[in-house]
Write an enzyme that holds these catalytic residues in place. Structure first.
Site, mmCIF file in Angstrom:
data_model
loop_
_atom_site.group_PDB
_atom_site.id
_atom_site.type_symbol
_atom_site.label_atom_id
_atom_site.label_comp_id
_atom_site.label_asym_id
_atom_site.label_seq_id
_atom_site.Cartn_x
_atom_site.Cartn_y
_atom_site.Cartn_z
ATOM 1 N N HIS A 72 0.842 -1.202 0.000
ATOM 2 C CA HIS A 72 0.000 0.000 0.000
ATOM 3 C C HIS A 72 0.877 1.252 0.000
ATOM 4 C CE1 HIS A 72 -4.199 -1.595 1.330
ATOM 5 N NE2 HIS A 72 -3.642 -2.351 0.411
ATOM 6 N N TYR A 201 -9.191 5.293 7.731
ATOM 7 C CA TYR A 201 -9.328 5.605 9.159
ATOM 8 C C TYR A 201 -10.352 6.736 9.257
ATOM 9 C CZ TYR A 201 -4.933 3.061 10.104
ATOM 10 O OH TYR A 201 -3.957 2.101 10.220
ATOM 11 N N PRO A 293 -4.250 0.164 18.752
ATOM 12 C CA PRO A 293 -3.976 -0.283 17.380
ATOM 13 C C PRO A 293 -4.083 0.806 16.310
ATOM 14 C CG PRO A 293 -6.138 -1.037 18.098
ATOM 15 C CD PRO A 293 -5.488 -0.416 19.294
ATOM 16 N N LYS A 297 1.015 -0.219 15.068
ATOM 17 C CA LYS A 297 2.405 -0.316 15.511
ATOM 18 C C LYS A 297 2.727 -1.546 16.375
ATOM 19 C CE LYS A 297 4.088 3.132 13.455
ATOM 20 N NZ LYS A 297 3.954 2.492 12.147
ATOM 21 N N TYR A 385 3.890 6.535 10.212
ATOM 22 C CA TYR A 385 3.071 5.388 9.798
ATOM 23 C C TYR A 385 3.924 4.321 9.097
ATOM 24 C CZ TYR A 385 -1.077 2.812 8.422
ATOM 25 O OH TYR A 385 -2.023 1.814 8.275
HETATM 26 C C1 PHB Z 1 -5.986 -4.586 10.845
HETATM 27 O O1 PHB Z 1 -6.017 -4.836 9.634
HETATM 28 O O2 PHB Z 1 -6.354 -5.420 11.688
HETATM 29 C C2 PHB Z 1 -5.492 -3.257 11.280
HETATM 30 C C3 PHB Z 1 -4.992 -2.373 10.339
HETATM 31 C C4 PHB Z 1 -4.538 -1.125 10.730
HETATM 32 C C5 PHB Z 1 -4.615 -0.765 12.060
HETATM 33 C C6 PHB Z 1 -5.091 -1.655 13.007
HETATM 34 C C7 PHB Z 1 -5.544 -2.902 12.612
HETATM 35 O O3 PHB Z 1 -4.192 0.476 12.433
#
Ligand code: PHB
Ligand code: APR
Length: 394
Positions: A72, A201, A293, A297, A385
């Site tokens: 990505h 997000y 989450p 990280k 990130y």
């Molecule tokens: C996930 O795909 O489970 C996932 C992806 C990004 C995040 C947290 C969890 O920031």
């Protein structure tokens, strides 16, 4: 039994450390409480930083990730119904992330360990480290009703947040830093096509939402829920309705729903213990720190701890550089605190905090608007990130 490095825990931290050490000719044994199937049944994170991707390749387990993982170049922030693209690649001079589930990373590492014949002991009870301050530490455990002792040079505590390793260090030598958030993430895994080709997000007045994926046919979606919420109260239908209500209209209209393969609620916590070592015992991954989450990280920090201990141990065994062992904790903590800050910041910016007053809510909105509206701000988000660089072990 005797080995050079006794590893407690067969999560990603323990398995990756074991694989790297094995390839460097350093003998190790992994002792794990659960069965391999149980370990693989836990649905966890899914975004790998470049540093972790490179480390998995170095460990010889990158093949399936490189074939099946999704690179990505960016992700989306959904703010008040509009999408703001964070172009990771352009903002970081070419860096990207790899979307590949922790379950798959763990499966690849388990297969590699089986193939190379390194010893793993699953379903071990009452695992206990001993004499960590001496030159002859060891661990004891029980299996099938028999007691065992494993003598070693070093113990790697890779046994997660609830493990025995951290608890075996006298409380008076540890300092713990913690923040518990008043909400959790309700996650749902489904065999549906992703709503978007990158992660979204979303900040919304009803609460945060995240659209993630495991492949082009499997999705992982989350919605913020109060910490007191029970998963039994969430039918699939209720989940999909809630997620839809938090997405911009265009994505909400495109959302494909389907039956859940898994659904669970994870609490959100920030936690760090200092120091991350006690004599010959070293803590890695969730045993030493937890991040919420939101910044993706957790798994990546486990990998950077593994990188640090692995490179130190190679120098110890090959060059006699035992003085490096004392530096393990300080090297790890420098990077960990920065990732803690980013995870806390992303969490603070994107979630609805019930206790926030009107002024604080405006500040939260304005801070994020300021960051996404400025090249410097977007760069700051992007460089964190994709992952800050690993410190070189000199
Ligand atoms: C996930 O795909 O489970 C996932 C992806 C990004 C995040 C947290 C969890 O920031
Ligand atoms: N004895 C032996 N094994 C234990 C013990 C114990 N007393 N306690 C826990 N374990 C095992 C667990 O069963 C688990 O398999 O240690 C392992 C720890 O694995 P994880 O919790 O996955 O932790 P870690 O390897 O540090 O991985 C980092 O990244 O995505 C994040 O939090 C997520 O799991 C993730 C982590």
């Amino acid at each position: 039994m005797k080995t050079q490095v006794a590893i407690i825990g067969a999560g990603p931290a323990g398995l990756l450390l074991g694989q790297l050490l094995h390839r460097a000719g350093i003998d190790n044994v992994i002792v794990e409480r659960q069965t391999p199937e149980y370990v693989l049944g836990r649905i966890r994170a899914g975004v790998l930083e470049q540093g972790m991707v490179d480390l998995l390749r170095e460990a010889g387990v990158g093949e399936r990730m490189d074939a099946e993982g999704l690179v990505h170049d960016g992700f989306e922030l959904a703010l008040d119904g509009r999408l703001e693209h964070i172009n990771l690649k352009a903002l970081t001079g070419g860096k990207t992330v790899m979307v590949y589930g922790q379950t798959e990373v763990t499966r690849d590492l388990m297969a590699a360990r089986d193939a190379c014949g390194a010893k793993s002991i699953y379903q071990a009870d009452q695992v206990q480290p001993h004499d960590m301050k001496s030159d002859s530490p060891y661990i004891t455990f029980e299996k099938d009703g028999e007691s065992y002792r494993l003598d070693c040079d070093y113990i790697a505590g890779c046994d997660g947040f609830h493990g025995i390793s951290r608890q075996s260090i006298p409380a008076e030598v540890l300092t713990e830093f913690e923040r518990v958030y008043p909400f959790g993430w309700l996650g749902l895994l489904a065999d549906t096509p992703p709503v978007h080709d990158e992660l979204i997000y979303a900040r919304h007045e009803r609460g945060f939402a995240l659209c993630s994926m495991r492949s082009s046919t499997r999705t992982r979606y989350y919605v913020q829920v109060p910490a007191t919420e029970k998963v039994e109260d969430w039918s699939d239908e209720r989940f999909w309705d809630e997620l839809r209500s938090r997405l911009p209209a265009e994505q909400a209209a495109k959302l494909v729903t389907g039956p859940s393969l898994e659904k669970s609620i994870a609490p959100l916590r920030s936690f760090v213990v200092e120091p991350m070592q006690y004599g010959k015992l070293f803590l890695l991954g969730d045993a030493a720190h937890i991040v919420p989450p939101t910044g993706a990280k957790g798994l990546n920090l486990a990998a950077s701890d593994v990188n640090t201990l692995y490179r130190i141990l190679v120098k110890v065994y090959q060059e006699g550089r035992t003085e490096l062992l004392e530096k393990y904790s300080e090297i790890c903590l420098r990077r960990i605190w920065k990732a803690e800050r980013f995870s806390w910041w992303m969490t603070s910016m994107l979630h609805d905090f019930p206790e926030n007053d009107a002024f604080t809510k405006r500040m939260q909105q304005t801070e994020l608007e300021y960051f996404v509206g400025s090249e410097a701000g977007r760069k700051t988000i992007a460089e964190n990130y994709v992952g800050l660089p690993y410190e070189e072990i000199k």
